[in-house]
Write a protein that holds these residues in place. Structure first.
Motif, short mmCIF file in Angstrom:
data_model
loop_
_atom_site.label_atom_id
_atom_site.label_comp_id
_atom_site.label_asym_id
_atom_site.label_seq_id
_atom_site.Cartn_x
_atom_site.Cartn_y
_atom_site.Cartn_z
N GLY A 188 0.81 -1.21 0.00
CA GLY A 188 0.00 0.00 0.00
C GLY A 188 0.85 1.26 0.00
O GLY A 188 0.32 2.36 -0.08
N GLY A 189 2.17 1.13 0.08
CA GLY A 189 3.07 2.28 0.10
C GLY A 189 4.10 2.20 -1.01
O GLY A 189 3.94 1.46 -1.98
N ALA A 190 5.18 2.94 -0.84
CA ALA A 190 6.24 2.99 -1.85
C ALA A 190 7.06 1.70 -1.85
O ALA A 190 7.13 1.01 -0.83
N TYR A 226 0.88 -1.44 -14.54
CA TYR A 226 1.75 -1.56 -13.39
C TYR A 226 3.16 -1.93 -13.85
O TYR A 226 3.38 -2.29 -15.00
N GLU A 269 7.68 -6.79 -6.25
CA GLU A 269 6.73 -5.75 -5.82
C GLU A 269 5.99 -5.27 -7.05
O GLU A 269 6.60 -4.86 -8.04
N VAL A 305 3.93 -2.50 -8.62
CA VAL A 305 3.78 -1.07 -8.36
C VAL A 305 2.81 -0.47 -9.36
O VAL A 305 3.02 -0.56 -10.58
N ASP A 337 0.28 4.91 -9.60
CA ASP A 337 0.40 5.93 -8.55
C ASP A 337 1.69 5.80 -7.74
O ASP A 337 1.95 6.59 -6.84
N ASN A 368 2.49 3.26 -5.77
CA ASN A 368 2.30 2.46 -4.56
C ASN A 368 2.29 0.96 -4.89
O ASN A 368 1.81 0.55 -5.94
N VAL A 369 2.77 0.17 -3.94
CA VAL A 369 2.80 -1.28 -4.08
C VAL A 369 1.40 -1.82 -3.79
O VAL A 369 0.88 -1.64 -2.70
N PHE A 370 0.81 -2.50 -4.78
CA PHE A 370 -0.52 -3.07 -4.58
C PHE A 370 -0.46 -4.58 -4.37
O PHE A 370 -1.43 -5.20 -3.93
N ALA A 427 -6.89 -2.19 -4.45
CA ALA A 427 -5.85 -1.42 -5.12
C ALA A 427 -5.40 -2.03 -6.44
O ALA A 427 -4.57 -1.45 -7.14
#
Length: 172
Positions: free
Chosen positions: A31-33, A70, A85, A87, A90, A92-94, A161
């Protein structure tokens, strides 16, 4: 923690080890970088995955415009364990997937979702009174994890996400 104890305890010990930071360190947060590359690893970025708008909807028009859905960042640890990961546009890692001889740091990879995962694993083990692969699935988090000493694998994703046209089956 000895290998003998880990073998006897199974996946619950892996959750405990991850909580105590006794596995390979990773700093990605679902959910983040994406995570910075750890000192004992190398990272590469795979080519962005593109899908034509019509292909995502099941059509076959080759002239539909493509857009990057992605990209996948691949981190390989010196142990041979690989973390992928997923990504989104946006940044962010989904989703995250892993495989290799060592279990990655799930607390670091799952971030704020780790307590939900640990609680799900505990409930699964209590219900079936045995160890084995686990699948923790809710409306906001899905984690599939399994393996044995020397060969671990798993996937985690945030259903809300996932980019359009992407499903959990695409996380490998």
């Amino acid at each position: 923690m000895s290998k003998r104890y880990l073998r006897a305890a199974g996946p619950a010990a892996l959750v405990l080890c991850a909580a105590l930071g006794m596995t390979q360190t990773a700093w990605a947060v679902l959910g983040g970088a994406p995570m910075p590359t750890p000192p004992n690893a190398t990272a590469t970025m795979a080519a962005p995955v593109t899908r034509a708008a019509s292909a995502m909807q099941g059509g076959s028009s080759a002239s539909a415009p493509a857009s990057a859905a992605y990209s996948v960042r691949i981190t390989t640890y010196s142990s041979g364990t690989t973390v992928r990961e997923y990504v989104g546009a946006d940044g962010n890692v989904f989703a995250i997937a892993w495989n290799g001889p060592s279990m990655p740091d799930l607390q670091g990879l799952l971030g704020n979702y780790f307590p939900q995962y640990a609680s799900g694993v505990k409930a699964i083990h209590a219900a079936r009174h045995s160890r084995g692969p686990v699948a923790v699935e809710s409306s906001d988090l899905v984690v599939h994890s399994g393996g044995h000493m020397g060969s671990f694998f798993g996937q985690a994703w945030l259903p809300s996400a996932l980019p359009a046209g992407i499903t959990g089956a695409d996380v490998k």
